[in-house]
Write a protein that holds these residues in place. Structure first.
Motif, PDB file in Angstrom:
ATOM      1  N   TYR A   1      44.355  44.318  55.330  1.00  0.00           N
ATOM      2  CA  TYR A   1      44.362  45.709  55.799  1.00  0.00           C
ATOM      3  C   TYR A   1      44.759  45.814  57.276  1.00  0.00           C
ATOM      4  O   TYR A   1      44.259  46.674  58.010  1.00  0.00           O
ATOM      5  N   CYS A   2      45.687  44.981  57.685  1.00  0.00           N
ATOM      6  CA  CYS A   2      46.033  44.930  59.109  1.00  0.00           C
ATOM      7  C   CYS A   2      46.627  46.247  59.618  1.00  0.00           C
ATOM      8  O   CYS A   2      46.538  46.550  60.817  1.00  0.00           O
ATOM      9  N   TYR A   3      47.255  47.032  58.748  1.00  0.00           N
ATOM     10  CA  TYR A   3      47.792  48.333  59.137  1.00  0.00           C
ATOM     11  C   TYR A   3      46.916  49.488  58.644  1.00  0.00           C
ATOM     12  O   TYR A   3      47.289  50.653  58.773  1.00  0.00           O
ATOM     13  N   GLY A   4      45.779  49.165  58.063  1.00  0.00           N
ATOM     14  CA  GLY A   4      44.936  50.184  57.467  1.00  0.00           C
ATOM     15  C   GLY A   4      45.044  50.156  55.946  1.00  0.00           C
ATOM     16  O   GLY A   4      45.824  49.394  55.373  1.00  0.00           O
ATOM     17  N   ARG A   5      44.265  50.992  55.287  1.00  0.00           N
ATOM     18  CA  ARG A   5      44.194  50.996  53.826  1.00  0.00           C
ATOM     19  C   ARG A   5      45.180  51.984  53.208  1.00  0.00           C
ATOM     20  O   ARG A   5      45.261  53.136  53.636  1.00  0.00           O
ATOM     21  N   LEU A   6      45.901  51.510  52.204  1.00  0.00           N
ATOM     22  CA  LEU A   6      46.787  52.372  51.437  1.00  0.00           C
ATOM     23  C   LEU A   6      45.955  53.283  50.530  1.00  0.00           C
ATOM     24  O   LEU A   6      44.905  52.878  50.032  1.00  0.00           O
ATOM     25  N   PRO A   7      46.421  54.497  50.282  1.00  0.00           N
ATOM     26  CA  PRO A   7      45.694  55.382  49.361  1.00  0.00           C
ATOM     27  C   PRO A   7      46.036  55.078  47.900  1.00  0.00           C
ATOM     28  O   PRO A   7      47.200  54.852  47.549  1.00  0.00           O
ATOM     29  N   TYR A   8      45.002  55.032  47.086  1.00  0.00           N
ATOM     30  CA  TYR A   8      45.144  54.883  45.641  1.00  0.00           C
ATOM     31  C   TYR A   8      44.245  55.923  44.976  1.00  0.00           C
ATOM     32  O   TYR A   8      43.283  56.405  45.566  1.00  0.00           O
ATOM     33  N   ARG A   9      44.528  56.238  43.716  1.00  0.00           N
ATOM     34  CA  ARG A   9      43.646  57.073  42.927  1.00  0.00           C
ATOM     35  C   ARG A   9      42.886  56.192  41.940  1.00  0.00           C
ATOM     36  O   ARG A   9      43.408  55.202  41.419  1.00  0.00           O
ATOM     37  N   SER A  10      41.644  56.570  41.709  1.00  0.00           N
ATOM     38  CA  SER A  10      40.803  55.852  40.766  1.00  0.00           C
ATOM     39  C   SER A  10      40.357  56.805  39.665  1.00  0.00           C
ATOM     40  O   SER A  10      40.727  57.983  39.646  1.00  0.00           O
ATOM     41  N   LEU A  11      39.558  56.268  38.728  1.00  0.00           N
ATOM     42  CA  LEU A  11      39.058  57.066  37.615  1.00  0.00           C
ATOM     43  C   LEU A  11      37.588  56.740  37.359  1.00  0.00           C
ATOM     44  O   LEU A  11      37.147  55.607  37.541  1.00  0.00           O
ATOM     45  N   ARG A  12      36.859  57.750  36.931  1.00  0.00           N
ATOM     46  CA  ARG A  12      35.494  57.569  36.448  1.00  0.00           C
ATOM     47  C   ARG A  12      35.451  58.002  34.991  1.00  0.00           C
ATOM     48  O   ARG A  12      36.059  59.008  34.618  1.00  0.00           O
ATOM     49  N   PHE A  13      34.751  57.215  34.171  1.00  0.00           N
ATOM     50  CA  PHE A  13      34.725  57.477  32.733  1.00  0.00           C
ATOM     51  C   PHE A  13      33.322  57.838  32.267  1.00  0.00           C
ATOM     52  O   PHE A  13      32.341  57.195  32.652  1.00  0.00           O
ATOM     53  N   GLU A  14      33.242  58.859  31.450  1.00  0.00           N
ATOM     54  CA  GLU A  14      31.998  59.208  30.773  1.00  0.00           C
ATOM     55  C   GLU A  14      32.186  58.948  29.286  1.00  0.00           C
ATOM     56  O   GLU A  14      32.939  59.661  28.615  1.00  0.00           O
ATOM     57  N   HIS A  15      31.536  57.916  28.765  1.00  0.00           N
ATOM     58  CA  HIS A  15      31.628  57.552  27.351  1.00  0.00           C
ATOM     59  C   HIS A  15      30.429  58.117  26.598  1.00  0.00           C
ATOM     60  O   HIS A  15      29.297  57.991  27.054  1.00  0.00           O
ATOM     61  N   GLN A  16      30.671  58.713  25.447  1.00  0.00           N
ATOM     62  CA  GLN A  16      29.591  59.276  24.656  1.00  0.00           C
ATOM     63  C   GLN A  16      29.834  59.011  23.175  1.00  0.00           C
ATOM     64  O   GLN A  16      30.937  59.249  22.660  1.00  0.00           O
TER      65      GLN A  16
ATOM     66  N   ASN B   1      35.017  51.420  43.431  1.00  0.00           N
ATOM     67  CA  ASN B   1      35.697  51.629  42.154  1.00  0.00           C
ATOM     68  C   ASN B   1      37.013  50.868  42.102  1.00  0.00           C
ATOM     69  O   ASN B   1      37.412  50.223  43.073  1.00  0.00           O
ATOM     70  N   GLU B   2      37.672  50.938  40.954  1.00  0.00           N
ATOM     71  CA  GLU B   2      38.924  50.219  40.741  1.00  0.00           C
ATOM     72  C   GLU B   2      40.127  51.084  41.107  1.00  0.00           C
ATOM     73  O   GLU B   2      40.139  52.282  40.806  1.00  0.00           O
ATOM     74  N   PRO B   3      41.154  50.503  41.721  1.00  0.00           N
ATOM     75  CA  PRO B   3      42.382  51.257  41.961  1.00  0.00           C
ATOM     76  C   PRO B   3      43.212  51.341  40.680  1.00  0.00           C
ATOM     77  O   PRO B   3      43.423  50.330  40.008  1.00  0.00           O
ATOM     78  N   PHE B   4      43.671  52.525  40.339  1.00  0.00           N
ATOM     79  CA  PHE B   4      44.492  52.714  39.146  1.00  0.00           C
ATOM     80  C   PHE B   4      45.929  53.098  39.490  1.00  0.00           C
ATOM     81  O   PHE B   4      46.868  52.560  38.926  1.00  0.00           O
ATOM     82  N   TYR B   5      46.073  54.055  40.402  1.00  0.00           N
ATOM     83  CA  TYR B   5      47.402  54.608  40.675  1.00  0.00           C
ATOM     84  C   TYR B   5      47.718  54.559  42.163  1.00  0.00           C
ATOM     85  O   TYR B   5      46.990  55.156  42.969  1.00  0.00           O
ATOM     86  N   PRO B   6      48.773  53.872  42.553  1.00  0.00           N
ATOM     87  CA  PRO B   6      49.241  53.993  43.938  1.00  0.00           C
ATOM     88  C   PRO B   6      49.698  55.427  44.206  1.00  0.00           C
ATOM     89  O   PRO B   6      50.026  56.170  43.280  1.00  0.00           O
ATOM     90  N   MET B   7      49.709  55.801  45.472  1.00  0.00           N
ATOM     91  CA  MET B   7      50.207  57.114  45.875  1.00  0.00           C
ATOM     92  C   MET B   7      51.426  56.905  46.790  1.00  0.00           C
ATOM     93  O   MET B   7      51.351  57.106  48.011  1.00  0.00           O
ATOM     94  N   PRO B   8      52.554  56.490  46.186  1.00  0.00           N
ATOM     95  CA  PRO B   8      53.717  56.086  46.987  1.00  0.00           C
ATOM     96  C   PRO B   8      54.546  57.259  47.487  1.00  0.00           C
ATOM     97  O   PRO B   8      55.736  57.384  47.205  1.00  0.00           O
ATOM     98  N   PHE B   9      53.909  58.139  48.237  1.00  0.00           N
ATOM     99  CA  PHE B   9      54.608  59.285  48.813  1.00  0.00           C
ATOM    100  C   PHE B   9      53.878  59.687  50.084  1.00  0.00           C
ATOM    101  O   PHE B   9      52.732  59.293  50.321  1.00  0.00           O
TER     102      PHE B   9
END
Length: 344
Positions: free
Chosen positions: A207-222, A281-289
């Motif tokens: 992380y020498c230049y800082g953290r890249l943004p990613y999107r994560s997910l939370r799941f509710e299983h029923q 949480n886990e990273p799922f989607y990069p935000m390459p914009f």
């Protein structure tokens, strides 16, 4: 040649398999306690549960299809999706059947507002007006036929006994180190002739230049005695989750019109909530914009200077890759080392 692979998701597993079959000595390191990354699934009674959201394989690339088919049989699964919108529940992508359900032909802007705007804002966490053309330009406006399948690729299906089983077959004969510390691989990489890295590119460089943004997910299983009418229902509205899905469909041939559950049996219904990625949480989607793309370019310049590391996969190349694209990327990047396989 001794090669260290970091990450047992799709990209890392494909790379490991290609390298092993080319005769190289491969060791794979994974921080989770299981292989398959976000493709991980597990059996619940007589159906497979996708623990990190549904993975729906489709491609027109025969080389990719043939390669994966070496490690699995496929079901004839065809994916169908409905959407809950302010105008009611409709089939998507927008097609002539959707028009019948809506009662008239919608203009392109109306389709965007009805099906994509709220969903995309929840998915990416930013207003629609701030989204780049890389996202808004991918929105399919209309399909001029009655084909209700979500994907129209030549090759489609689900691995007959699940993704995890397919990954395990691809990794046969390869030492896989599970549940290791996130920096454990670095000690072994120092002794390796080549490193294949599939994790977050910013983490590779501490992380020498800082953290890249990613999107994560939370799941509710029923658990539920009631099935959904199709495998997935997108929430194109202001509800906080983006979609819900019925896992039993992913082990069946059809994604619509499933029979009632046998006496005493249940399915699992999951609701999926998008959220920002952080250390919990886990990273799922990069935000390459926007700022994400500018920051990634700094890390890419460092990556280009790494002489014995190859970066592959969504997180390492900071790109939104479909599953088939991740397989193809690994094949192409490793082709100078492993040559062409007999998969075309």
């Amino acid at each position: 040649m001794f090669i260290v692979v970091i990450g047992s998701g799709l990209s890392g597993t494909v790379a490991s398999s290609l390298l092993r079959h080319a005769g190289y000595r491969v060791n794979l390191f994974e921080t989770r306690t299981h292989v398959a990354g976000n493709c991980f699934d597990k059996r619940d009674d007589n159906f497979v549960v996708h623990a990190y959201g549904p993975h729906l394989f489709h491609t027109n690339d025969q080389e990719v299809w043939n390669f994966l088919s070496e490690s699995t049989e496929w079901t004839g699964y065809q994916h169908l999706v409905l959407a809950d919108t302010p105008q009611g529940r409709i089939p998507i992508p927008y097609n002539s059947q959707t028009e019948c359900w809506l009662g008239r032909r919608y203009r392109d802007q109306e389709i965007r507002d009805l099906i994509f705007k709220d969903y995309s804002q929840k998915q990416w966490g930013i207003p629609w007006e701030q989204m780049p053309a890389a996202i808004t330009g991918r929105v399919p406006m209309r399909r001029e036929n009655e084909d209700m399948r979500y994907f129209t690729d030549k090759y489609q299906g689900q691995p007959k006994d699940g993704y995890t089983a397919m990954f395990e077959r691809m990794l046969e004969g390869i030492p896989v180190h599970l549940g290791v510390g996130k920096d454990e691989w670095r000690k072994h990489a120092a002794k390796a002739d080549l490193v294949i890295y599939t994790g977050k590119i910013d983490e590779y460089f501490n992380y020498c230049y800082g953290r890249l943004p990613y999107r994560s997910l939370r799941f509710e299983h029923q658990r539920s005695r009631e099935r959904l009418p199709v495998a997935v229902i997108n929430q194109c509205n202001t509800l906080p989750y983006t979609r819900m899905y019925d896992h039993r469909y992913f082990s069946e041939e059809s994604a619509i019109g499933a029979p009632p559950l046998p006496e005493g049996e249940e399915t699992i219904i999951t609701k999926e909530y998008p959220m920002a990625h952080d250390e919990t949480n886990e990273p799922f989607y990069p935000m390459p914009f926007g700022e994400g793309q500018a920051l990634y370019q700094k890390y890419k310049k460092l990556a280009d200077g790494e002489k014995k590391t190859i970066f592959i996969g969504r997180l390492a190349t900071y790109s939104y890759l479909d599953m088939w694209m991740a397989v193809k990327q690994a094949m192409v990047k490793l082709r100078p080392i492993v040559g062409r396989g007999p998969f075309v």
